[in-house]
Design a protein around this motif. Structure first.
Motif, mmCIF file in Angstrom:
data_model
loop_
_atom_site.group_PDB
_atom_site.id
_atom_site.type_symbol
_atom_site.label_atom_id
_atom_site.label_comp_id
_atom_site.label_asym_id
_atom_site.label_seq_id
_atom_site.Cartn_x
_atom_site.Cartn_y
_atom_site.Cartn_z
ATOM 1 N N SER A 107 24.637 47.388 33.496
ATOM 2 C CA SER A 107 23.676 46.565 34.219
ATOM 3 C C SER A 107 23.906 46.634 35.723
ATOM 4 O O SER A 107 25.032 46.548 36.202
ATOM 5 C CB SER A 107 23.813 45.118 33.747
ATOM 6 N N ALA A 108 22.800 46.812 36.465
ATOM 7 C CA ALA A 108 22.914 46.864 37.925
ATOM 8 C C ALA A 108 23.091 45.468 38.498
ATOM 9 O O ALA A 108 23.474 45.315 39.642
ATOM 10 C CB ALA A 108 21.676 47.531 38.514
ATOM 11 N N ALA A 109 22.823 44.445 37.694
ATOM 12 C CA ALA A 109 22.961 43.072 38.184
ATOM 13 C C ALA A 109 23.842 42.279 37.223
ATOM 14 O O ALA A 109 23.352 41.477 36.441
ATOM 15 C CB ALA A 109 21.588 42.431 38.313
ATOM 16 N N PRO A 110 25.146 42.539 37.265
ATOM 17 C CA PRO A 110 26.035 41.838 36.326
ATOM 18 C C PRO A 110 25.970 40.325 36.549
ATOM 19 O O PRO A 110 25.765 39.859 37.663
ATOM 20 C CB PRO A 110 27.426 42.374 36.677
ATOM 21 N N GLN A 111 26.152 39.592 35.448
ATOM 22 C CA GLN A 111 26.052 38.139 35.518
ATOM 23 C C GLN A 111 27.389 37.468 35.802
ATOM 24 O O GLN A 111 27.429 36.299 36.129
ATOM 25 C CB GLN A 111 25.492 37.598 34.191
ATOM 26 N N SER A 112 28.465 38.181 35.626
ATOM 27 C CA SER A 112 29.769 37.538 35.825
ATOM 28 C C SER A 112 30.769 38.553 36.352
ATOM 29 O O SER A 112 30.533 39.759 36.307
ATOM 30 C CB SER A 112 30.289 36.977 34.502
ATOM 31 N N ARG A 113 31.869 38.030 36.882
ATOM 32 C CA ARG A 113 32.934 38.884 37.371
ATOM 33 C C ARG A 113 33.412 39.833 36.284
ATOM 34 O O ARG A 113 33.652 41.001 36.497
ATOM 35 C CB ARG A 113 34.134 38.019 37.767
ATOM 36 N N ALA A 171 31.034 42.685 35.619
ATOM 37 C CA ALA A 171 31.095 43.678 36.687
ATOM 38 C C ALA A 171 32.319 44.562 36.521
ATOM 39 O O ALA A 171 32.257 45.786 36.642
ATOM 40 C CB ALA A 171 31.134 42.979 38.044
ATOM 41 N N ARG A 172 33.443 43.918 36.197
ATOM 42 C CA ARG A 172 34.692 44.672 36.075
ATOM 43 C C ARG A 172 34.640 45.594 34.867
ATOM 44 O O ARG A 172 35.016 46.759 34.935
ATOM 45 C CB ARG A 172 35.859 43.687 35.957
ATOM 46 N N ARG A 199 32.439 48.592 35.478
ATOM 47 C CA ARG A 199 33.101 49.598 36.294
ATOM 48 C C ARG A 199 34.107 50.387 35.458
ATOM 49 O O ARG A 199 34.199 51.615 35.563
ATOM 50 C CB ARG A 199 33.814 48.888 37.452
ATOM 51 N N GLY A 256 46.024 41.353 48.097
ATOM 52 C CA GLY A 256 44.654 41.339 47.591
ATOM 53 C C GLY A 256 43.783 42.474 48.101
ATOM 54 O O GLY A 256 42.802 42.831 47.467
ATOM 55 N N PRO A 298 45.422 46.904 45.854
ATOM 56 C CA PRO A 298 44.483 47.436 44.854
ATOM 57 C C PRO A 298 43.997 48.846 45.203
ATOM 58 O O PRO A 298 43.714 49.641 44.316
ATOM 59 C CB PRO A 298 43.309 46.454 44.892
#
Lengths: 280, 313, 264
Positions: free
Chosen positions: B23-29, B32-33, B36, B221, B225
């Motif tokens: 999804s290009a518009a993830p709903q949560s962290r 998104a992770r 990826r 942070g 990474p």
């Protein structure tokens, strides 16, 4: 004026394993020995168009066209050697940042001289002589001193002049300049443009000038092509730009901040998806 | 195929799962992770050899975990009547000079190998990362001090330094691990420092400093990474070397002590019978070879996926 | 609001010392948009680096809100003064989501209500909440710069330093970002210092501007003076003519000025 370059229905596609991107979707134009500006925003396909003309589009990019005539000669994609010969000797290109185009461990003079010796079987003395002439032609005041400098020792404007000098060595008929002044300060920019202006007039060359800066192109070039999404939106004489009719051109002109317009908010360019598909 | 209708809904949920991940518009962290990570996995899976490498490592872990179930014999109990038997149906890889089944010893030896590799990675990589990022971020005197210490460690040949440590600490597998870890961290510190210096001057670090972020937050942070990926690649590629060093120490009698079935020690005891009973030394040698190869293939694949320079393309 | 007096910065030391700022002075009132125009090497970005505290080795007097500034700044300072950088590709951490980028300053300053603040910040810069968990590489240049503006504003600062905020963007996107900056400035009564090489952008945004060259302010003028083409300094005239477009005579005239200037 007989056409120096005629391009008919040029298309460039890039295919990755996920999708096919059409970078140039059918571009046709003809130009004489004049200053032709190509203007567009990033992704409009203006740079890819010129790279395709020079044969610089690499796989996975694919170039197709219905016709390409240079100085009255038809160029067929199959005749690779002829294409290479013309591209090497008669069309030259100046890139945006001279830092990446010059070899950092060789003095600029030697680089130009070697370029000359590749084109003409000349003795080192002759090559040096021609190089100094070229550096003078791009208005470098102390060519002997510049001859022995390394690329990192020269300023951006000087580097760009050196690049132009190098490109002029084979005596090309067409110079393609891809954002040659975008990395330069505004005042240095004008001088470089004056140099290119002189060279085009004195040598009777054609110039394709690619830029995102509408005002600059309008004041410098003879004719302007406005591109969007890989298509030509509009072609007009530079002097008539402010009477341009296409909504995209108008939008681009309007959203430029002007010194003389005390507006609080700038008009925002609305893109019409139809521009992508409609026939030019 | 009768099973097709049954699998169809599963296909559908798989496709939905993929769409969710991409999804290009993830709903949560988390989404998104995971998205990826899924892209990275797809990229990784395109490299067949890297998948083979991963398979070897997974197999090694499985064998080590299930050693008591998989091993047909006890790895340590001698059976003097069965000495030096050639590979055959009873003992697939033959037996050694004390009549112990070589296959069983290699299977239990996988635990030792994994133990060494994991501990060295756990000790050396964070130490190197910490020293490198601190030196690179702080600069000045601290940088000079830390880097000269690193240089001193780098100046010794790895095996010689490990030998010196083991002879000082006494032989044994734990001491061998410590010795290898001590010799392994300096290259990681170098890599981390070089990465940190390029990251330190980027605008996103400047922006974070202007938000009021302190040095600990910046290094932990923001810098770490970005160093991590090239470090993971390097550590994976070094695993083969670590296994070989551990085996070398075992071979010299300074690593795992008998009767532990450490692969290097097994080769060492097998060299006396090299000419007549080749399998005693050759079988653990093959095991070392396969596992080293696995780590190298995996490392190459990870480099393609994780290396930020490769990502640009 | 901001006073700068005789600010000097020297890069390097000894024989290779290179003065970047040779004693510049200016003052910006609260709620004003002040522009600094100059070419590369003029020291315009160095001014912002000193004001923001990124560059600590300087001499002269700088005071913000009537408080004199030293080299090191405290956390309260960062809450008041924020900066937007030129390159929207370089100023966002490539491995952080938009959500993390925006919630980090909230965490540093322990403001609380992280989620609500992030959503509000996105809304203010005109980004849909669907962007919240994207990574920077999934955004366009204009969207990235909006995120950068949101990050600067989430701390509710009163001063925003803008370092060429639109020079990496296409003109149509530039217009959108400039409009956004104008709207936010009006709504929040922010004080801006806008640094740019583009005279037209500065003229559009600012009431007053300083023209910098080689580490000094050659001229400070109002936009009205600029529009009436009444600058005092020949360099300002050059900049104006250069930014209008290509003009053969201007280029010639300038080559001569530069030839004289090379003796410096």
């Amino acid at each position: 004026m007989s056409a120096l370059l005629e391009v008919d229905n040029l298309r460039v596609t890039f295919t990755s394993h996920k999708e096919t991107v059409q970078a140039v979707r059918g571009v046709s134009f003809a130009m004489g020995r004049e200053k032709l500006g190509i203007v567009g925003e990033s992704g409009s396909g203006k740079s890819v168009t010129c790279r395709a003309l020079l044969g610089l589009v690499r796989a996975p990019g694919r170039v197709r066209y219905d016709g390409l005539r240079f100085d009255g000669e038809d160029l067929h994609p199959a005749d690779q050697r002829r294409m290479q010969a013309i591209r090497g000797r008669r069309i030259a290109m100046v890139m945006q940042d001279p830092k990446y185009s010059l070899n950092p461990v060789m003095t600029v003079g030697r680089q130009i001289a070697e370029a000359y010796r590749i084109h003409a079987r000349a003795t080192p003395q002759e090559a040096r002589q021609r190089t100094l002439e070229m550096l003078t032609a791009v208005r470098i005041r102390q060519p002997e001193r510049v001859y022995d400098t390394y690329p990192h020792e020269v300023s951006g404007g000087m580097g760009q002049r050196i690049m132009i000098a190098m490109m002029l060595i084979p005596g090309p008929d067409l110079l393609i300049a891809d954002e040659p002044t975008s990395a330069l300060d505004v005042t240095v920019r004008l001088q470089l443009l004056a140099i290119m202006d002189d060279l085009v007039q004195a040598r009777g060359m054609g110039l394709i000038f690619i830029s995102h800066d509408l005002n600059l192109v309008a004041s410098f070039c003879d004719r302007i092509i406005i591109m969007y999404a890989g298509r030509i939106m509009e072609t007009c004489r530079a002097g008539d730009l402010h009477r341009a009719s296409h909504p995209y051109t108008r939008g681009l002109l309007n959203c430029l901040p002007q010194i003389d317009q005390p507006d609080t908010y700038l008009p925002v360019l609305e893109r019409d998806p139809a521009w992508r598909d409609e026939a030019p | 195929m009768t099973a097709t209708p049954a699998t169809r809904p599963q296909r559908g949920s798989l496709a939905r799962c993929r769409a969710w991940l991409l999804s290009a518009a993830p709903q949560s962290r988390r989404q998104a992770r995971l998205g990826r990570a899924y892209l990275a996995w797809r990229h990784f899976a395109e490299n067949r050899l890297a998948v083979v490498g991963l398979g070897i490592i997974v197999l090694l872990v499985a064998v080590a975990a299930l050693a008591p179930i998989l091993a047909p014999y006890s790895p340590n109990a001698p059976a003097l009547t069965q000495r030096l038997l050639a590979p055959g149906p009873a003992h697939w890889l033959g037996t050694d000079e004390l009549g112990r089944d070589i296959l069983s010893r290699i299977i239990f030896g996988a635990r030792l190998t994994l133990y060494v590799v994991a501990l060295v990675a756990v000790i050396a990589a964070p130490v190197g990362l910490l020293i490198g990022t601190i030196a690179g971020y702080a600069g000045g005197f601290l940088d000079t001090l830390l880097m000269r210490i690193t240089d001193i460690f780098l100046a010794f040949p790895k095996l010689i330094l490990a030998l010196a440590f083991v002879s000082a600490l006494g032989p044994g597998i734990e001491n061998a691990i410590i010795a290898i870890a001590v010799t392994a961290w300096p290259p990681y510190a170098r890599i981390a420092r070089a990465e940190t210096i390029t990251i330190r001057n980027t605008e996103f670090i400047k922006a974070a400093r202007l938000q009021g972020a302190g040095p600990v937050r910046l290094v932990w942070g923001h810098v770490m990474p970005l160093c991590l990926s090239s470090l993971i690649v390097r550590v994976t590629l070094d695993m083969a070397g670590i296994i070989l060093t551990a085996a070398g120490l075992g071979f010299l009698g300074l690593g795992a002590q008998p009767p532990l079935p450490e692969w290097g020690a097994m080769i060492s005891s097998g060299r006396k019978f090299m000419l007549d009973q080749w399998w005693v030394a050759a079988m653990p040698g093959v095991a070392i070879f396969i596992v080293s190869l696995g780590f190298n293939l995996l490392g190459d694949g990870l480099r393609d996926v994780l290396d930020p320079k490769a990502e640009e393309r | 609001m901001i006073q700068v007096a005789n600010l000097q910065v020297v890069f390097g030391r000894g024989r290779r010392a290179n003065p970047a700022l040779r004693g510049i002075s200016f003052a910006v009132a609260a709620g004003e948009v002040y522009g600094i125009v100059g070419e590369s090497g003029s020291g315009k970005s160095t001014v912002l680096n000193v004001l923001s505290g990124l560059w600590r080795h300087w001499s002269g007097q700088v005071s913000i809100d009537d408080r004199p500034m030293a080299g090191r700044r405290d956390r309260a300072f960062h809450k008041e003064v924020q900066m937007v950088f030129q390159d929207p590709y370089g100023s966002l951490h490539p491995r952080h989501t938009v959500d993390r980028i925006l919630s980090e300053p909230v965490a540093i300053h322990r403001l609380g209500q992280s989620q609500a603040r992030v959503l509000r910040a996105l809304e203010e810069v005109g980004l849909d909440s669907a962007f919240r968990f994207r990574y920077p590489h999934q955004l366009s240049g204009g969207q990235r710069q909006r995120v950068a503006v949101a990050r600067a504003l989430i701390l509710e600062p009163r001063i925003l330093l803008l370092d060429e905020p639109t020079s990496a963007l296409d003109v149509s996107v530039q217009a959108e970002v400039l409009n956004l900056l104008t709207r936010l400035q009006r709504e929040r009564r922010l004080t801006y210092i806008l640094v740019s090489h583009d005279l037209a952008v500065v003229a559009h945004m600012c009431r007053r501007l300083a023209v910098m060259r080689r580490g000094v302010i050659v001229e400070e003028l109002t936009v009205e003076h600029l529009r009436q083409r009444r600058p005092r300094h020949p360099y300002t005239r050059q900049l104006i003519s250069a930014s209008i477009g290509y003009d053969r005579q201007a280029a010639e005239a300038q080559a001569e000025i530069d030839a004289e200037g090379e003796g410096d």
